[in-house]
Design an enzyme around this catalytic site. Structure first.
Site, PDB file in Angstrom:
ATOM      1  N   GLU A 282     -11.535 -14.773  61.524  1.00  0.00           N
ATOM      2  CA  GLU A 282     -12.606 -14.396  60.577  1.00  0.00           C
ATOM      3  C   GLU A 282     -12.648 -12.876  60.580  1.00  0.00           C
ATOM      4  O   GLU A 282     -13.135 -12.265  61.533  1.00  0.00           O
ATOM      5  CB  GLU A 282     -13.958 -14.972  61.035  1.00  0.00           C
TER       6      GLU A 282
ATOM      7  N   CYS B   8     -19.937  -8.402  57.491  1.00  0.00           N
ATOM      8  CA  CYS B   8     -18.608  -8.574  56.891  1.00  0.00           C
ATOM      9  C   CYS B   8     -18.725  -8.873  55.398  1.00  0.00           C
ATOM     10  O   CYS B   8     -17.827  -8.572  54.634  1.00  0.00           O
ATOM     11  CB  CYS B   8     -17.835  -9.675  57.615  1.00  0.00           C
TER      12      CYS B   8
HETATM   13  P1  NAD Z   1     -12.968  -5.642  66.681  1.00  0.00           P
HETATM   14  O1  NAD Z   1     -11.819  -6.296  66.027  1.00  0.00           O
HETATM   15  O2  NAD Z   1     -12.842  -4.230  67.098  1.00  0.00           O
HETATM   16  O3  NAD Z   1     -13.395  -6.436  68.015  1.00  0.00           O
HETATM   17  C1  NAD Z   1     -13.748  -7.794  67.990  1.00  0.00           C
HETATM   18  C2  NAD Z   1     -13.611  -8.368  69.391  1.00  0.00           C
HETATM   19  O4  NAD Z   1     -12.239  -8.366  69.774  1.00  0.00           O
HETATM   20  C3  NAD Z   1     -14.355  -7.627  70.476  1.00  0.00           C
HETATM   21  O5  NAD Z   1     -14.939  -8.569  71.362  1.00  0.00           O
HETATM   22  C4  NAD Z   1     -13.249  -6.855  71.192  1.00  0.00           C
HETATM   23  O6  NAD Z   1     -13.515  -6.589  72.558  1.00  0.00           O
HETATM   24  C5  NAD Z   1     -12.088  -7.824  71.069  1.00  0.00           C
HETATM   25  N1  NAD Z   1     -10.753  -7.204  71.137  1.00  0.00           N
HETATM   26  C6  NAD Z   1     -10.378  -5.972  70.739  1.00  0.00           C
HETATM   27  N2  NAD Z   1      -9.044  -5.804  70.897  1.00  0.00           N
HETATM   28  C7  NAD Z   1      -8.562  -6.965  71.387  1.00  0.00           C
HETATM   29  C8  NAD Z   1      -7.266  -7.431  71.730  1.00  0.00           C
HETATM   30  N3  NAD Z   1      -6.188  -6.664  71.583  1.00  0.00           N
HETATM   31  N4  NAD Z   1      -7.133  -8.701  72.185  1.00  0.00           N
HETATM   32  C9  NAD Z   1      -8.202  -9.504  72.317  1.00  0.00           C
HETATM   33  N5  NAD Z   1      -9.468  -9.116  72.000  1.00  0.00           N
HETATM   34  C10 NAD Z   1      -9.640  -7.862  71.541  1.00  0.00           C
HETATM   35  O7  NAD Z   1     -14.200  -5.846  65.684  1.00  0.00           O
HETATM   36  P2  NAD Z   1     -15.688  -5.283  65.797  1.00  0.00           P
HETATM   37  O8  NAD Z   1     -15.663  -3.814  65.539  1.00  0.00           O
HETATM   38  O9  NAD Z   1     -16.335  -5.779  67.041  1.00  0.00           O
HETATM   39  O10 NAD Z   1     -16.385  -6.038  64.574  1.00  0.00           O
HETATM   40  C11 NAD Z   1     -16.406  -5.557  63.269  1.00  0.00           C
HETATM   41  C12 NAD Z   1     -15.391  -6.264  62.411  1.00  0.00           C
HETATM   42  O11 NAD Z   1     -15.625  -7.681  62.434  1.00  0.00           O
HETATM   43  C13 NAD Z   1     -15.489  -5.882  60.953  1.00  0.00           C
HETATM   44  O12 NAD Z   1     -14.207  -5.696  60.422  1.00  0.00           O
HETATM   45  C14 NAD Z   1     -16.150  -7.091  60.306  1.00  0.00           C
HETATM   46  O13 NAD Z   1     -15.884  -7.229  58.933  1.00  0.00           O
HETATM   47  C15 NAD Z   1     -15.583  -8.196  61.114  1.00  0.00           C
HETATM   48  N6  NAD Z   1     -16.427  -9.385  60.992  1.00  0.00           N
HETATM   49  C16 NAD Z   1     -15.948 -10.467  60.306  1.00  0.00           C
HETATM   50  C17 NAD Z   1     -16.759 -11.573  60.141  1.00  0.00           C
HETATM   51  C18 NAD Z   1     -16.286 -12.795  59.405  1.00  0.00           C
HETATM   52  O14 NAD Z   1     -16.894 -13.830  59.575  1.00  0.00           O
HETATM   53  N7  NAD Z   1     -15.241 -12.717  58.599  1.00  0.00           N
HETATM   54  C19 NAD Z   1     -18.037 -11.572  60.671  1.00  0.00           C
HETATM   55  C20 NAD Z   1     -18.483 -10.451  61.342  1.00  0.00           C
HETATM   56  C21 NAD Z   1     -17.661  -9.360  61.513  1.00  0.00           C
END
Ligand code: NAD
Length: 483
Positions: free
Chosen positions: A210, A244
Site C-alpha cells: 500500500e 496517502c
Molecule cells: P516509509 O516507506 O519510509 O516507511 C514505512 C515503514 O517501512 C516504516 O515502518 C519503516 O521503518 C519501514 N522501512 C523503511 N525501510 C525499510 C526496509 N528497507 N525494509 C523494511 N522496512 C523498512 O514510509 P513513511 O514515511 O513511514 O510513510 C509515508 C508513506 O506511506 C507515504 O508515501 C504515504 O503515501 C504512504 N502511505 C500509503 C498508504 C496506503 O494505504 N496506500 C497509507 C498511508 C501511507
C-alpha cells in the site's frame, strides 16, 4: 528481543492459534473492541501527541476505523472464511467442489507514521482472524503508538505471541523481511515498497504493498461549489496533508476557476483550530523544498507563509498553502508532497482532466465532483486508480466493506472487505469424488469416446441445449465401460 526469537515465538503461537475456530478467535477481537472503547481518551491523546494530529482526527481516522474493521470481522469473518462450495462442470458430474481458506503462517505488517494505529491494526487483525500469527513493525517516527498497541493487545488477552510488536527503525524492518515471513503487508513509500518487493521476490514471499499517492480532485462547473470548496480544504489539509489519499492536485473547470479560487482562499483563511501539526521535521523539509521549487518556477502562493520564513525548529507546523500557476516541470506537479499544500490547476474538458490524472506514475485514488452522476461514473471508469469518490474525498478508505488499494506505483493487492480478509489465507481448491467408480470418463481408455464428447459439446454448450443429444452423450460416456 532478537528477530530470530520473534519468529520462533510467532511460529510456536501459530501452531496453537491456527487450530482455533474463527469464532474462538473473534472472542479476543470483541475484548479488544471493548478495551479500545474503554481507553478512548488515552488512545486519542497518545496518537495525537505522537503524530501531531488533532484529537478529533485521532478518534475518527484511527480509532473509529479500527472499530469499524473489528465490527466488520465480527459480522463477516465466520462466513467468509468457511468452506465455500462452488459449481462443478458437467464433465465431472457427481463430484463436489469447494474452497478452504487456510492461514498462511507468520504475517509481517510494516506500517508508516501517518496513521500508525489503524495502518498497523487493521491488517494485523484481519491476519489474526484468518488464523495467522503476526509481527507488526510500526514506524520509528511514532514509537509511542507501538507501545500503546502492545498495551491494549495484552489487555485484550490475546494468547502470547499471536501478535508481537517489533519496535525499531528501518533496520529492524530489513531484518524482519530477511527472516522470511510467510506474507508481507507493507504500507509506506514507493521507494521502500520497491525494496521490499525485491527482497520478497528472492524467496517468492507474497506481498501486499500500500504505497503513496498524488490524488486528483476534479471539479466540474455543475458541482455544489460550496461543498466542493469545503471538501477540497478538508481533503488537502486534514492530518496536515499527510494522507496517502490527500488531494494533491485540484483540477477546476476553467469556467468556474476564478470564482472557485476566490471561495477557496476565503474559506482557507478562516481555518485555524482545526489544523494539526506535521509529524516530523524531515517531512516539513520535503514540503518546503517542493513549495520553494514551485515558487522558483513561477508558482503563486495565495495563502500561507513564504517557505523561506518557515521555522519548524520548535513546532513542526505549516500554515495551509494554496498554489496556482502550477506547471508540469515543477516537482509538486508529479511528486507526492505529503503536506498541507493545495495546488490548483484549471482544465478545459473531462478528457483533459482524465489525461492529466492518468499521466502520473501514481494511481491511488481520485475524486469527481458534479451533480451529473452518469458523467461522474463515466470518468470514474476512465481513471486508472484503485479508489474513486464521487462528491467526496478520502473517506472511502474508512468503509471496511470496500476493498482498498492502489493501481500502478500506488501499490499491489487489496485489503478491506471479504477479499481483503481472504488475502491473508492460502486458498485451497478441492474437487472431491466419492471414490466408488473404477475410472473417470476422461481417463483411459479413450476408444469410442470421441463421438460422445463431441455430442456432449454440441448438445450442452450451444445457445440452445439439446436434451436428447445430451442424454445420448451421457449414456455413452457415463453408463458405458468408461464409468
Ligand atoms: P516509509 O516507506 O519510509 O516507511 C514505512 C515503514 O517501512 C516504516 O515502518 C519503516 O521503518 C519501514 N522501512 C523503511 N525501510 C525499510 C526496509 N528497507 N525494509 C523494511 N522496512 C523498512 O514510509 P513513511 O514515511 O513511514 O510513510 C509515508 C508513506 O506511506 C507515504 O508515501 C504515504 O503515501 C504512504 N502511505 C500509503 C498508504 C496506503 O494505504 N496506500 C497509507 C498511508 C501511507
Amino acid at each position: 528481543m532478537s528477530i530470530n526469537q520473534l519468529y520462533t515465538n510467532a511460529r510456536a503461537a501459530f501452531n496453537n492459534w491456527s487450530v482455533l475456530t474463527v469464532q474462538e478467535r473473534l472472542a479476543y477481537l470483541a475484548k479488544l473492541r471493548l478495551v479500545i472503547i474503554d481507553q478512548l481518551d488515552y488512545l486519542a491523546n497518545t496518537i495525537s501527541e505522537a503524530t501531531g494530529k488533532v484529537e478529533v482526527e485521532a478518534i475518527t481516522t484511527e480509532l473509529l476505523t479500527v472499530l469499524d474493521s473489528i465490527t466488520f470481522l465480527e459480522k463477516h469473518a465466520v462466513a467468509s472464511l468457511a468452506k465455500q462450495k462452488v459449481k462443478t462442470p458437467i464433465m465431472f458430474f457427481g463430484k463436489k467442489s469447494y474452497i478452504y481458506y487456510q492461514p498462511r503462517g507468520v504475517v509481517l505488517v510494516i506500517s508508516p507514521w501517518n496513521f500508525p494505529f489503524q495502518l498497523s491494526l487493521i491488517p494485523a487483525l484481519n491476519a489474526v482472524i484468518s488464523g495467522n500469527s503476526v509481527i507488526i513493525k510500526p514506524s520509528e517516527v511514532t514509537p509511542q503508538v507501538g507501545i500503546v498497541m502492545e498495551e491494549i493487545l495484552s489487555q485484550a488477552g490475546f494468547p502470547e505471541h499471536v501478535i508481537q510488536i517489533a519496535h525499531g527503525d528501518y533496520r529492524v524492518g530489513q531484518e524482519l523481511v530477511a527472516g522470511k515471513p510467510d506474507f508481507i503487508f507493507f504500507t509506506g513509500s514507493v521507494a521502500i515498497g520497491k525494496k521490499i518487493q525485491m527482497e520478497a521476490a528472492k524467496h517468492l514471499i507474497p506481498t501486499i504493498l500500500e504505497l503513496g499517492g498524488k490524488d486528483s480532485m476534479i471539479v466540474f462547473p455543475d458541482a455544489h461549489l460550496e461543498r466542493a470548496v469545503n471538501g477540497a480544504l478538508w481533503g488537502a489539509f486534514t492530518n496536515a496533508g499527510q494522507v496517502c489519499m490527500s488531494v494533491e492536485r485540484l483540477f477546476v473547470h476553467q469556467s468556474i476557476y476564478p470564482h472557485f479560487v476566490d471561495l477557496l482562499v476565503n474559506r482557507a483563511k478562516q481555518l485555524t483550530d482545526d489544523l494539526g501539526k506535521m509529524t516530523s521535521h524531515r517531512q516539513c523539509e520535503i514540503v518546503q523544498e517542493q513549495v520553494m521549487d514551485a515558487l522558483a518556477k513561477g508558482g503563486k502562493m495565495l495563502t500561507g507563509q513564504p517557505p523561506s520564513q518557515w521555522d519548524f525548529s520548535k513546532v513542526p507546523f505549516i500554515s495551509p498553502i494554496i498554489l496556482t500557476e502550477i506547471k508540469p516541470e515543477m516537482r509538486i506537479w508529479r511528486e507526492e508532497t505529503f503536506g498541507p499544500v493545495l495546488p490548483i490547476i484549471p482544465f478545459q474538458s473531462a478528457e483533459q482532466a482524465v489525461e492529466l490524472t492518468n499521466q502520473l506514475e501514481f494511481g491511488l485514488s481520485a475524486s469527481v465532483w458534479t451533480k451529473d452522476l452518469a458523467l461522474a461514473e463515466r470518468i470514474a471508469g476512465q481513471l486508472v486508480v484503485g479508489n474513486v469518490m464521487i462528491n467526496d474525498v478520502i473517506t472511502s478508505v474508512a468503509n471496511p466493506y470496500l476493498p482498498f488499494g492502489g493501481a500502478k506505483a500506488s501499490g499491489l493487492g487489496r485489503y478491506h472487505g471479504i477479499e481483503g480478509l481472504r488475502v491473508f489465507t492460502n486458498q485451497v481448491s478441492v474437487m472431491a469424488d466419492s471414490g466408488y467408480k473404477k475410472r473417470e470418463v476422461n481417463w483411459y481408455p479413450y476408444q469410442g469416446k470421441y463421438p460422445y464428447f463431441k455430442e456432449l459439446i454440441r448438445s450442452y454448450y450451444a445457445d440452445k441445449k439439446d436434451l436428447l443429444g445430451l442424454l445420448k452423450a451421457f449414456n455413452g460416456l457415463f453408463m458405458g465401460d468408461g464409468s
